[in-house]
Design a protein around this motif. Sequence first.
Motif, PDB file in Angstrom:
ATOM      1  N   LEU A  58       0.824  -1.203   0.000  1.00 40.71           N
ATOM      2  CA  LEU A  58       0.000   0.000   0.000  1.00 40.71           C
ATOM      3  C   LEU A  58       0.859   1.254   0.000  1.00 40.71           C
ATOM      4  CD1 LEU A  58      -2.870  -0.881   2.534  1.00 40.71           C
ATOM      5  CD2 LEU A  58      -2.927  -1.012   0.043  1.00 40.71           C
ATOM      6  N   GLU A  59       1.939   1.211   0.758  1.00 39.97           N
ATOM      7  CA  GLU A  59       2.802   2.396   0.856  1.00 39.97           C
ATOM      8  C   GLU A  59       3.560   2.637  -0.449  1.00 39.97           C
ATOM      9  OE1 GLU A  59       4.984   1.234   4.280  1.00 39.97           O
ATOM     10  OE2 GLU A  59       3.628   2.287   5.682  1.00 39.97           O
ATOM     11  N   ILE A  60       4.048   1.579  -1.079  1.00 41.86           N
ATOM     12  CA  ILE A  60       4.779   1.728  -2.340  1.00 41.86           C
ATOM     13  C   ILE A  60       3.875   2.295  -3.427  1.00 41.86           C
ATOM     14  CG2 ILE A  60       5.928   0.454  -4.209  1.00 41.86           C
ATOM     15  CD1 ILE A  60       7.018  -1.456  -2.089  1.00 41.86           C
ATOM     16  N   THR A  61       2.620   1.872  -3.440  1.00 41.81           N
ATOM     17  CA  THR A  61       1.667   2.280  -4.491  1.00 41.81           C
ATOM     18  C   THR A  61       0.875   3.535  -4.120  1.00 41.81           C
ATOM     19  OG1 THR A  61       0.004   0.785  -3.548  1.00 41.81           O
ATOM     20  CG2 THR A  61       1.393  -0.095  -5.316  1.00 41.81           C
ATOM     21  N   ASN A  62       1.211   4.126  -2.942  1.00 37.82           N
ATOM     22  CA  ASN A  62       0.513   5.320  -2.450  1.00 37.82           C
ATOM     23  C   ASN A  62      -0.953   5.056  -2.143  1.00 37.82           C
ATOM     24  OD1 ASN A  62       2.759   7.079  -2.551  1.00 37.82           O
ATOM     25  ND2 ASN A  62       2.455   7.374  -4.761  1.00 37.82           N
ATOM     26  N   TYR A  63      -1.291   3.823  -1.785  1.00 33.31           N
ATOM     27  CA  TYR A  63      -2.647   3.485  -1.395  1.00 33.31           C
ATOM     28  C   TYR A  63      -2.839   3.512   0.114  1.00 33.31           C
ATOM     29  CZ  TYR A  63      -5.213   2.248  -5.608  1.00 33.31           C
ATOM     30  OH  TYR A  63      -5.931   2.317  -6.778  1.00 33.31           O
ATOM     31  N   ALA A  64      -1.779   3.673   0.876  1.00 31.34           N
ATOM     32  CA  ALA A  64      -1.874   3.602   2.334  1.00 31.34           C
ATOM     33  C   ALA A  64      -2.786   4.690   2.889  1.00 31.34           C
ATOM     34  CB  ALA A  64      -0.483   3.692   2.962  1.00 31.34           C
ATOM     35  N   SER A  65      -2.594   5.932   2.446  1.00 37.01           N
ATOM     36  CA  SER A  65      -3.428   7.020   2.945  1.00 37.01           C
ATOM     37  C   SER A  65      -4.866   6.883   2.444  1.00 37.01           C
ATOM     38  CB  SER A  65      -2.849   8.367   2.521  1.00 37.01           C
ATOM     39  OG  SER A  65      -2.740   8.442   1.103  1.00 37.01           O
ATOM     40  N   PHE A  66      -5.007   6.429   1.207  1.00 35.36           N
ATOM     41  CA  PHE A  66      -6.345   6.237   0.636  1.00 35.36           C
ATOM     42  C   PHE A  66      -7.149   5.223   1.440  1.00 35.36           C
ATOM     43  CE2 PHE A  66      -8.962   3.597  -2.247  1.00 35.36           C
ATOM     44  CZ  PHE A  66      -9.918   4.539  -2.598  1.00 35.36           C
ATOM     45  N   MET A  67      -6.513   4.130   1.848  1.00 33.45           N
ATOM     46  CA  MET A  67      -7.218   3.078   2.587  1.00 33.45           C
ATOM     47  C   MET A  67      -7.365   3.405   4.066  1.00 33.45           C
ATOM     48  SD  MET A  67      -8.195   1.155   0.277  1.00 33.45           S
ATOM     49  CE  MET A  67      -8.986  -0.043   1.338  1.00 33.45           C
ATOM     50  N   ASN A  68      -6.959   4.610   4.448  1.00 37.82           N
ATOM     51  CA  ASN A  68      -7.157   5.045   5.831  1.00 37.82           C
ATOM     52  C   ASN A  68      -8.237   6.111   5.925  1.00 37.82           C
ATOM     53  OD1 ASN A  68      -6.129   4.096   8.273  1.00 37.82           O
ATOM     54  ND2 ASN A  68      -5.033   6.006   8.661  1.00 37.82           N
ATOM     55  N   THR A  69      -8.914   6.367   4.783  1.00 42.60           N
ATOM     56  CA  THR A  69      -9.964   7.380   4.766  1.00 42.60           C
ATOM     57  C   THR A  69     -11.322   6.749   5.033  1.00 42.60           C
ATOM     58  OG1 THR A  69     -10.237   7.102   2.374  1.00 42.60           O
ATOM     59  CG2 THR A  69      -8.705   8.812   3.130  1.00 42.60           C
ATOM     60  N   TYR A  70     -12.277   7.611   5.309  1.00 42.35           N
ATOM     61  CA  TYR A  70     -13.635   7.135   5.558  1.00 42.35           C
ATOM     62  C   TYR A  70     -14.217   6.499   4.298  1.00 42.35           C
ATOM     63  CZ  TYR A  70     -18.582   7.179   6.758  1.00 42.35           C
ATOM     64  OH  TYR A  70     -19.891   6.812   6.986  1.00 42.35           O
ATOM     65  N   GLY A  71     -14.943   5.407   4.441  1.00 41.40           N
ATOM     66  CA  GLY A  71     -15.574   4.746   3.308  1.00 41.40           C
ATOM     67  C   GLY A  71     -16.100   3.384   3.701  1.00 41.40           C
ATOM     68  N   THR A  72     -16.532   2.629   2.700  1.00 41.42           N
ATOM     69  CA  THR A  72     -17.009   1.252   2.931  1.00 41.42           C
ATOM     70  C   THR A  72     -16.316   0.349   1.921  1.00 41.42           C
ATOM     71  OG1 THR A  72     -18.911   1.714   1.502  1.00 41.42           O
ATOM     72  CG2 THR A  72     -19.263   1.907   3.869  1.00 41.42           C
ATOM     73  N   TYR A  73     -15.291  -0.342   2.356  1.00 39.42           N
ATOM     74  CA  TYR A  73     -14.478  -1.175   1.478  1.00 39.42           C
ATOM     75  C   TYR A  73     -14.491  -2.620   1.949  1.00 39.42           C
ATOM     76  CZ  TYR A  73     -12.617   3.445   0.287  1.00 39.42           C
ATOM     77  OH  TYR A  73     -12.489   4.750  -0.087  1.00 39.42           O
ATOM     78  N   THR A  74     -14.161  -3.504   1.017  1.00 41.50           N
ATOM     79  CA  THR A  74     -13.858  -4.895   1.356  1.00 41.50           C
ATOM     80  C   THR A  74     -12.426  -5.151   0.913  1.00 41.50           C
ATOM     81  OG1 THR A  74     -16.143  -5.627   1.080  1.00 41.50           O
ATOM     82  CG2 THR A  74     -14.438  -7.311   0.940  1.00 41.50           C
ATOM     83  N   LEU A  75     -11.626  -5.669   1.827  1.00 41.03           N
ATOM     84  CA  LEU A  75     -10.231  -5.982   1.524  1.00 41.03           C
ATOM     85  C   LEU A  75     -10.000  -7.475   1.678  1.00 41.03           C
ATOM     86  CD1 LEU A  75      -7.246  -5.258   0.982  1.00 41.03           C
ATOM     87  CD2 LEU A  75      -6.994  -4.915   3.467  1.00 41.03           C
ATOM     88  N   PHE A  76      -9.538  -8.104   0.592  1.00 45.91           N
ATOM     89  CA  PHE A  76      -9.054  -9.489   0.680  1.00 45.91           C
ATOM     90  C   PHE A  76      -7.561  -9.382   1.000  1.00 45.91           C
ATOM     91  CE2 PHE A  76     -12.931  -9.830  -1.746  1.00 45.91           C
ATOM     92  CZ  PHE A  76     -13.509 -10.973  -1.223  1.00 45.91           C
ATOM     93  N   LEU A  77      -7.213  -9.733   2.229  1.00 46.48           N
ATOM     94  CA  LEU A  77      -5.904  -9.400   2.790  1.00 46.48           C
ATOM     95  C   LEU A  77      -4.980 -10.622   2.871  1.00 46.48           C
ATOM     96  CD1 LEU A  77      -3.948  -7.510   4.257  1.00 46.48           C
ATOM     97  CD2 LEU A  77      -5.228  -7.963   6.379  1.00 46.48           C
ATOM     98  N   PRO A  78      -3.963 -10.691   2.028  1.00 48.50           N
ATOM     99  CA  PRO A  78      -2.987 -11.783   2.145  1.00 48.50           C
ATOM    100  C   PRO A  78      -2.010 -11.495   3.288  1.00 48.50           C
ATOM    101  CG  PRO A  78      -2.424 -10.355   0.291  1.00 48.50           C
ATOM    102  CD  PRO A  78      -3.705  -9.819   0.866  1.00 48.50           C
TER     103      PRO A  78
END
Length: 571
Positions: A58-78
Amino acid sequence: MKRFLMLPRLMRLSLVVVLTLAFLNCTSEKIYERTDETVNITDFLRQNDDYSMFLEMLEITNYASFMNTYGTYTLFLPDNEAVKKYLADVGAASLKDVPLEDLKELVKLHILDQEVPTTSFTDGKIATPSQQGQFIITGAANVDGVSSITVNKTALITASNVEVGNGVIHQIDKVLRVADKTLAQTIEADQTFSLFTEALKATGWYDKLNQPLISTTTTTTSNGTTTTTVTKSGHLTVLAQTDEVFKAAGFNSLADLKAKYSHLNDPLNPADSLNLFVSYRILPRLQFLADLAVSSSLETKAPLEVISVKLATGNILLNEETFNGVLEPGILVNRAASDAVASNGVIHGVDTNFFIKKRVPAPVYFDLGDQPEFRQLSAVFRKPGQYASLPKAQFKDVTWDGNDALTYVCATKGSSSYQDRAWNGDIIEIFRFRNGNTQNLAFKTPVIIKGKYKVWVSYRWKGTKNPTVRAYFNGVALPRLINFQEQGTNSINERVLESQGYKSHIAPFTNRFNARLCGIIDVPTTGRHTISFESLSNPGDTAWMDTVEFRPIDMDQLYPRLQSGGEGFVP
């Protein structure tokens, strides 16, 4: 200060309270967007060392901050072990060695823009696509006697429904892989499809299945905010069959296929039978098993040819139909070998070789009362003297406007109502066929072979308070109206009567029933279609309908007649 201390104690206390309230009113209110202190996805990962490698993604792709925002997501987490296996598979020493674009696509594949708990999973695709655009497939597996949920047929869910502040997390034991091969490449890579691959190449369909999707970028601006949306089109669906299936049908080589199907000896010609053999297995659009299961027929790339679909005890059957009272068994779709995702579509396996069914137009005699919902009422269906009324919510193939029930009547033999004289001795009874009650009554027909037909609608007439009705075939109005107040007659020569658009459809004759020619239709594809009826008047009494006949235009329109009160035909 001295003046303040000299004030009476009560006055000093009051002044402190006033100043405090004034200060509070001038202070910005702190608003919490969450009702609890549950951390969001990124902070959850930071607090759990088992997921540090996905956090790094997430950090390499700059998704870390995005996935820390308010919302309703589903994450399939390896977990970390799953990420290590992925790195070993791609030959990378670390995540930084993976191309950035590949890593971005991988991260997006694991994220859905909607909260989807496991209770919403089905045996097939999740309705919401991943952020990458490809769909996630879930299923069930039994490993060492333990049932587990599979994801994309490769990963197992090891912990599910972990609630976080902005969604839900399902832990998986493998990294999901983006389908980066085209349909053609995916089929060719599977050695069990070697003969099917040869057929694709011989007919030119390999190149068509090897085309990338077409990307369309749309930019919109609203309230100063610019949004860019990328949509992709050009998906196809392939019904593929293995070498084993070909072998069971007597085909061991491309030469065998050409000898059987290539009637023009030019497989690249779209009119050649081998080309049609292949194009009949290719469907437009992205259609997973979940989509096939709710379809009555499938459009194919073979011009004007469709495949009928039937769902039976959890199995999807293709082209299972009954013609002239004979059941033609369907082609079973192999669930285990289906929902194979490619970059430009999806592949399903079939267990039997099949070809386009070439048929000439044949008559269809559609008894409107012969609906599965009525047929399952064994104490009522075609039992003289019995009837049943069902609400529209119970019907699969019948719809109408209004809330009145539709009634099935199998009249008592010798009934003064003469309803027992209808074909099969039964009719459909419509309470006030008019706007505001029952209106726009539509039926799914039995399978009709493509061709030109005359459409006859028969009814039990009543001299007053019955409607004038227009019929529609697949939404297209037919030219002649049906007046339910016109009775049958045998005082006019039957051929003259036919030329005027009327006939007696049953024998022996009774003037209580009449049949009206509504028009000529051109059925474009073999399959089930829709015949519907719109009342053009507002009568106040019950109406009755018997059958709809679809007779090929070159067939005798009077004979055979339908047996009055029976299920046979009168030559």
